[in-house]
Design an enzyme around this catalytic site. Structure first.
Site, mmCIF file in Angstrom:
data_model
loop_
_atom_site.group_PDB
_atom_site.id
_atom_site.type_symbol
_atom_site.label_atom_id
_atom_site.label_comp_id
_atom_site.label_asym_id
_atom_site.label_seq_id
_atom_site.Cartn_x
_atom_site.Cartn_y
_atom_site.Cartn_z
ATOM 1 N N ASP A 93 0.853 -1.189 0.000
ATOM 2 C CA ASP A 93 0.000 0.000 0.000
ATOM 3 C C ASP A 93 0.891 1.242 0.000
ATOM 4 O O ASP A 93 1.718 1.415 0.899
ATOM 5 C CB ASP A 93 -0.892 -0.014 1.241
ATOM 6 C CG ASP A 93 -1.950 1.074 1.218
ATOM 7 O OD1 ASP A 93 -2.125 1.710 0.159
ATOM 8 O OD2 ASP A 93 -2.593 1.282 2.254
ATOM 9 N N ASP A 99 -3.051 2.362 -6.079
ATOM 10 C CA ASP A 99 -1.898 2.403 -5.180
ATOM 11 C C ASP A 99 -1.808 1.256 -4.189
ATOM 12 O O ASP A 99 -1.035 1.329 -3.224
ATOM 13 C CB ASP A 99 -1.889 3.727 -4.410
ATOM 14 C CG ASP A 99 -3.143 3.921 -3.571
ATOM 15 O OD1 ASP A 99 -4.139 3.217 -3.819
ATOM 16 O OD2 ASP A 99 -3.124 4.775 -2.672
ATOM 17 N N GLU A 100 -2.563 0.197 -4.384
ATOM 18 C CA GLU A 100 -2.424 -0.946 -3.479
ATOM 19 C C GLU A 100 -2.784 -2.239 -4.196
ATOM 20 O O GLU A 100 -3.564 -2.248 -5.151
ATOM 21 C CB GLU A 100 -3.273 -0.785 -2.228
ATOM 22 C CG GLU A 100 -4.761 -0.765 -2.468
ATOM 23 C CD GLU A 100 -5.566 -0.733 -1.165
ATOM 24 O OE1 GLU A 100 -5.200 -1.456 -0.223
ATOM 25 O OE2 GLU A 100 -6.548 0.028 -1.108
#
Length: 286
Positions: free
Chosen positions: A8, A103-104
């Site tokens: 993350d 983003d993860e």
């Protein structure tokens, strides 16, 4: 035994802006719309979070809490470009990657583990590659399941690494607040708090029939997660049936101007996704 990583990024949008513009590094940065237009914070750097500024907060509130804040308009095309490079790095570690957002992602590294290459070493390697190749930091959680790895990744932000040793899942989860568990939102948490259930350990101690009474059909799955049990696989490919964008507000609101700005911003994000992938939709839902 499976070995799952949850990677993350730390304040992704703001971090990309600070990386691309050295003048912003080390300064309180927020990414989002104008306060005059009832803009909302889409991402807040860690320098500004110490003032209580968070994502989904109205921009005017962020400015009140930190007058020195530097606001940057969002560049979703740029974040998508960086995200694609991120996923390339993830897939160089393992082909079993399940993106959750720009983003993860989850990574199943089970087949990459050897006596000389532990899950923790793989996580360190992943963090090193992201830092050296993208000049960004990520926090990584390591566990034997998706739910435990995701909770672990949030334990030591920013730039954190938390490893949950196999067999210690219940001990790891027990002291954490129930809000850390997937499926326990603010309303459910408030109801459980009134019943004296505040930690995941409190929840895990309840009998099976209690979960069915409180959660209905999802009771058994909530109980399993509280016990650290989660056999959901990392899903590499799934048929795309929808394209969406969402955000979470720090406080409930019925302000029509704020809601209009939110819908407008999220709609533009969905539109950019559709245009990028050259696809069209036939149904719109809010």
């Amino acid at each position: 035994m499976r070995h799952i990583l949850h990677a993350d990024f730390d304040a992704f949008y703001a971090a990309v802006e600070q990386r691309d513009n050295p003048g912003l590094r080390g300064k309180p940065v927020v990414v989002g719309g104008s306060p005059e237009g009832r803009g909302v914070v889409a991402s807040a750097s860690y320098e500004v979070r110490r003032f209580g500024v968070r994502s989904a907060m109205p921009m005017w509130t962020a400015l009140q809490r930190c007058p020195e804040v530097i606001r940057v308009p969002p560049r979703f095309d740029r974040y998508g470009e960086v995200s694609r490079r991120v996923m390339e790095i993830f897939r160089a570690i393992t082909p079993l990657v399940e993106p959750l957002s720009l983003d993860e992602a989850y990574l199943d590294v089970t087949q990459s583990v050897t006596p000389e290459r532990s899950p923790a070493r793989i996580a360190v390697e992943l963090k090193r590659r992201v830092r050296s190749e993208l000049l960004l930091t990520i926090s990584v959680g390591v566990g034997v399941s998706k739910s435990v790895a995701k909770i672990a990744s949030d334990m030591d932000k920013p730039d954190g690494l938390t490893v949950v040793v196999p067999g210690s899942e219940r001990e790891f989860l027990a002291p954490l607040p129930i809000e850390s568990l997937w499926g326990i939102g603010p309303k459910t948490a408030e109801r459980l708090h009134s019943q004296g259930v505040r930690s995941i350990g409190d929840l895990a101690a309840k009998p099976e029939d209690w979960f069915v009474t409180r959660f209905g059909r999802t009771g058994p799955s909530v109980r399993a997660l509280a016990l650290g049990q989660d056999d959901r696989p990392v899903v590499v490919e799934r048929e795309r049936k929808s394209v969406s964008a969402e955000t979470t507000l720090s406080h409930d609101t019925d302000d029509p101007e704020l809601l209009l700005e939110l819908v407008s911003r999220l709609s533009q994000r969905v539109g950019s996704y559709l245009e990028r992938d050259d696809i069209q939709g036939k149904t719109v839902k809010v």
